[in-house]
Motif scaffolding. Structure first.
Motif, mmCIF file in Angstrom:
data_model
loop_
_atom_site.group_PDB
_atom_site.id
_atom_site.type_symbol
_atom_site.label_atom_id
_atom_site.label_comp_id
_atom_site.label_asym_id
_atom_site.label_seq_id
_atom_site.Cartn_x
_atom_site.Cartn_y
_atom_site.Cartn_z
ATOM 1 N N ASP A 182 34.136 -21.900 -0.598
ATOM 2 C CA ASP A 182 34.932 -21.104 -1.538
ATOM 3 C C ASP A 182 34.288 -19.764 -1.844
ATOM 4 O O ASP A 182 34.961 -18.778 -2.074
ATOM 5 N N ALA A 183 32.968 -19.741 -1.893
ATOM 6 C CA ALA A 183 32.269 -18.489 -2.158
ATOM 7 C C ALA A 183 31.661 -17.929 -0.884
ATOM 8 O O ALA A 183 30.937 -16.959 -0.917
ATOM 9 N N GLY A 184 31.983 -18.536 0.241
ATOM 10 C CA GLY A 184 31.328 -18.229 1.499
ATOM 11 C C GLY A 184 31.694 -16.919 2.125
ATOM 12 O O GLY A 184 31.237 -16.612 3.196
ATOM 13 N N ARG A 185 32.520 -16.161 1.476
ATOM 14 C CA ARG A 185 32.887 -14.880 2.036
ATOM 15 C C ARG A 185 32.065 -13.744 1.430
ATOM 16 O O ARG A 185 32.529 -12.637 1.275
ATOM 17 N N GLY A 186 30.816 -14.060 1.112
ATOM 18 C CA GLY A 186 29.898 -13.033 0.636
ATOM 19 C C GLY A 186 29.163 -12.425 1.811
ATOM 20 O O GLY A 186 28.839 -13.103 2.769
ATOM 21 N N THR A 187 28.917 -11.143 1.752
ATOM 22 C CA THR A 187 28.179 -10.471 2.813
ATOM 23 C C THR A 187 27.172 -9.500 2.214
ATOM 24 O O THR A 187 27.393 -8.958 1.142
ATOM 25 N N VAL A 188 26.082 -9.281 2.916
ATOM 26 C CA VAL A 188 25.111 -8.264 2.521
ATOM 27 C C VAL A 188 25.614 -6.934 3.070
ATOM 28 O O VAL A 188 25.894 -6.812 4.253
ATOM 29 N N LYS A 189 25.736 -5.938 2.200
ATOM 30 C CA LYS A 189 26.250 -4.637 2.616
ATOM 31 C C LYS A 189 25.136 -3.669 2.999
ATOM 32 O O LYS A 189 25.303 -2.856 3.878
ATOM 33 N N GLY A 190 24.028 -3.722 2.291
ATOM 34 C CA GLY A 190 22.958 -2.777 2.596
ATOM 35 C C GLY A 190 21.690 -3.129 1.853
ATOM 36 O O GLY A 190 21.713 -3.903 0.910
ATOM 37 N N GLN A 191 20.607 -2.562 2.295
ATOM 38 C CA GLN A 191 19.326 -2.801 1.647
ATOM 39 C C GLN A 191 18.458 -1.577 1.853
ATOM 40 O O GLN A 191 18.628 -0.837 2.802
ATOM 41 N N ARG A 192 17.551 -1.352 0.914
ATOM 42 C CA ARG A 192 16.668 -0.198 1.054
ATOM 43 C C ARG A 192 15.354 -0.440 0.321
ATOM 44 O O ARG A 192 15.293 -1.185 -0.645
ATOM 45 N N VAL A 193 14.331 0.204 0.801
ATOM 46 C CA VAL A 193 13.028 0.185 0.156
ATOM 47 C C VAL A 193 13.018 1.351 -0.823
ATOM 48 O O VAL A 193 13.256 2.492 -0.436
ATOM 49 N N THR A 237 0.820 -1.210 0.000
ATOM 50 C CA THR A 237 0.000 0.000 0.000
ATOM 51 C C THR A 237 0.850 1.254 0.000
ATOM 52 O O THR A 237 0.438 2.282 -0.486
ATOM 53 N N ASP A 238 2.027 1.194 0.583
ATOM 54 C CA ASP A 238 2.915 2.351 0.644
ATOM 55 C C ASP A 238 4.351 1.844 0.704
ATOM 56 O O ASP A 238 4.599 0.655 0.583
ATOM 57 N N GLY A 239 5.285 2.741 0.874
ATOM 58 C CA GLY A 239 6.690 2.358 0.928
ATOM 59 C C GLY A 239 7.138 1.864 2.279
ATOM 60 O O GLY A 239 8.323 1.645 2.486
ATOM 61 N N TYR A 240 6.208 1.660 3.215
ATOM 62 C CA TYR A 240 6.574 1.239 4.558
ATOM 63 C C TYR A 240 6.367 -0.254 4.723
ATOM 64 O O TYR A 240 5.287 -0.707 5.083
ATOM 65 N N TYR A 241 7.397 -1.000 4.409
ATOM 66 C CA TYR A 241 7.386 -2.435 4.630
ATOM 67 C C TYR A 241 8.806 -2.868 4.934
ATOM 68 O O TYR A 241 9.761 -2.160 4.630
ATOM 69 N N ALA A 242 8.937 -3.998 5.586
ATOM 70 C CA ALA A 242 10.261 -4.509 5.944
ATOM 71 C C ALA A 242 10.827 -5.293 4.773
ATOM 72 O O ALA A 242 10.134 -6.130 4.187
ATOM 73 N N PHE A 243 12.076 -5.036 4.432
ATOM 74 C CA PHE A 243 12.755 -5.718 3.339
ATOM 75 C C PHE A 243 14.000 -6.387 3.919
ATOM 76 O O PHE A 243 14.857 -5.726 4.488
#
Length: 121
Positions: A72-83, A56-62
């Protein structure tokens, strides 16, 4: 709307992911993006997700989770997220190792919020 609270009134999926809508207005969306080892490049990647249905609006959890199939690929990290809007969000993540034979990764995307305006009591 005639439904008791907590009844699933719609669920489905499309090329952007899956979703469930409940009668009380709650909505959940999810999607998985897969990377084969040949697609893994070291560095920062940004994924913009067009949601399978709008909120309904931009207010939701992401929420974002980065998974790897091998260490071997396990050194991936999430840096940021945004709506970004009612219908899209972005995640930024980092792979530190690239193109390792047998390595794979997936990015799990999840959003929760409201599909209809809540009535004031």
């Amino acid at each position: 709307d005639g439904y008791p609270a907590g009844v699933i009134i719609e669920q489905g999926s499309n090329s952007n992911g899956s979703y469930v809508k409940w009668s009380n207005g709650l909505q959940v969306c999810w999607h998985t993006v897969y990377y084969a080892y040949t697609d893994l490049t070291a560095g920062t990647h940004t994924k913009t997700w067009t949601l399978p249905v709008s909120f309904t609006d931009g207010y939701y959890a992401f929420l974002v989770d980065l998974n790897t199939a091998s260490s071997d690929a396990g050194r991936g990290t999430v840096k940021g997220q945004r709506v970004n809007s009612r219908s899209s969000s972005s995640a930024e993540y980092y792979f530190s190792i690239s193109n390792n034979f047998g390595s794979a990764a997936s990015v799990e995307l999840f959003a929760i919020g409201w599909w209809k305006e809540l009535e004031e009591s």
